[in-house]
Design a protein around this motif. Sequence first.
Motif, PDB file in Angstrom:
ATOM      1  N   GLU A   1       0.800  -1.221   0.000  1.00  0.00           N
ATOM      2  CA  GLU A   1       0.000   0.000   0.000  1.00  0.00           C
ATOM      3  C   GLU A   1       0.837   1.278   0.000  1.00  0.00           C
ATOM      4  O   GLU A   1       0.593   2.174  -0.827  1.00  0.00           O
ATOM      5  CB  GLU A   1      -0.978  -0.031   1.174  1.00  0.00           C
ATOM      6  CG  GLU A   1      -2.062  -1.088   0.988  1.00  0.00           C
ATOM      7  CD  GLU A   1      -3.000  -1.194   2.181  1.00  0.00           C
ATOM      8  OE1 GLU A   1      -2.773  -0.448   3.175  1.00  0.00           O
ATOM      9  OE2 GLU A   1      -3.942  -2.004   2.131  1.00  0.00           O
TER      10      GLU A   1
ATOM     11  N   THR B   1       0.977   3.768  -3.159  1.00  0.00           N
ATOM     12  CA  THR B   1       0.571   5.156  -2.941  1.00  0.00           C
ATOM     13  C   THR B   1       1.669   6.105  -3.409  1.00  0.00           C
ATOM     14  O   THR B   1       1.412   7.101  -4.104  1.00  0.00           O
ATOM     15  CB  THR B   1       0.270   5.398  -1.457  1.00  0.00           C
ATOM     16  OG1 THR B   1      -0.829   4.566  -1.062  1.00  0.00           O
ATOM     17  CG2 THR B   1      -0.083   6.856  -1.204  1.00  0.00           C
TER      18      THR B   1
ATOM     19  N   THR C   1       4.112  13.342  -0.416  1.00  0.00           N
ATOM     20  CA  THR C   1       4.715  12.259  -1.197  1.00  0.00           C
ATOM     21  C   THR C   1       6.082  11.898  -0.642  1.00  0.00           C
ATOM     22  O   THR C   1       6.437  10.716  -0.529  1.00  0.00           O
ATOM     23  CB  THR C   1       4.831  12.674  -2.676  1.00  0.00           C
ATOM     24  OG1 THR C   1       3.545  12.985  -3.178  1.00  0.00           O
ATOM     25  CG2 THR C   1       5.450  11.563  -3.505  1.00  0.00           C
TER      26      THR C   1
ATOM     27  N   THR D   1       5.634   9.884   2.467  1.00  0.00           N
ATOM     28  CA  THR D   1       5.315   8.477   2.164  1.00  0.00           C
ATOM     29  C   THR D   1       6.579   7.714   1.822  1.00  0.00           C
ATOM     30  O   THR D   1       6.763   6.562   2.228  1.00  0.00           O
ATOM     31  CB  THR D   1       4.318   8.398   0.997  1.00  0.00           C
ATOM     32  OG1 THR D   1       3.140   9.125   1.327  1.00  0.00           O
ATOM     33  CG2 THR D   1       3.945   6.950   0.699  1.00  0.00           C
TER      34      THR D   1
END
Length: 396
Positions: free
Chosen positions: A196, A200, A331, A334
């Motif tokens: 995930e 993402t 981003t 992440t």
Amino acid sequence: MGGAAGGDPTEDGAAGSDAATESGPVSEAGEAAATLRERYDELRRIETRIADLGRDRVEAAADTYRRAHRVLDQYEDDAVGSGDFAAYVRFEGEFANAVDVDDDALAADAFAAADEAVDKKRLSERDFEAAREALEPAGEYVDLLADRDEAVDDYRAARKAAREARQSLADRLDELREVASMADADLDADVDRLREPIATYNEAVRDSFDAFYKSASAREVFAFLDRADATPFVDVDVPPTDLAEYVAEYEAGTEPLPTLLEYADYSNSKLEHYVDDPGALRTAVAVHRTYIERLDGEPLTLDWPPAGGDALAYEIGELIPLVARVAADETVATLRAVRDLARDDEYERLRRAAEVRDALADPELRLVRTGAIDDRVREAERTLDVVDDVLAETDR
């Protein structure tokens, strides 16, 4: 990096081999070996019979039978009745010579009976029919040689099929052994913990680069690509030299790349209103349209399955300053979270599970899950040994 070694982690198990039922190559090889054994035994039976009779004697009897029939067929229309005495004389002489064999020759009695059937002063169609009937026992040797030739063809075809089936089985055994080597993976591990955040991040960085590509000047994009090219784990295509020089030297280089492509489609008269040197733009941009259109954020994505923990952490360390230039803080955050996972004690277990699940198709995954893979390997090994034995024992 950039999906080069694997796909996007939105699909699971797509890279495995096309796994038909495991019994396919095994049973096919076993059946091919059994057929080869049957064809070999049949050929040996026929050859043994020919050898017992004497190959030369069998071939001589078959040749005599064929010669006799040729003479009968040649003269039947002319030698019957009383129409053509010369043909009758020639027939008598040629047929007698055709069936003249030693007393101990195979089918000697049949040849003598055939000669007797037409040894008359006047011949009828019934005499020719009687001669052919008398020759029938000798036809056994013609059939025997034909059976041998057919058996040779069948044997060769069966041997070729067995060798091909053997190769298919050997290839499948290699695949099964590779699957067995993956049985150490914990297939119940929660790989979504990796999937995930990587999925993402990959989606976000693609979108971010696309926005950067459309809005930033060509000079900024090329400067970014040059910097990325200096990073070992980012595989980007740097711009062609003439295109890079044009972007650096001409005012048009301050425009986004999609704008330069749009300019390249303008007529010369229209283009003169936008750039100083239309010919230079066409020469530099139009010829490299494919390169420009293919630029995307794929080199900034993470592979799936991901690399080993240390390697992945290092790759992400190289990526972060690049990604920060084109993407939002979220981003980058992440990406940092994925790096934290790569340093987690559970990472290798999750990565190994992801790697195996990506590499294997569903039927192979079931073999690993149920523990049946070792049985399949042993079954394939036993069958391969049998096929090898049959191939060795039936070699001619």
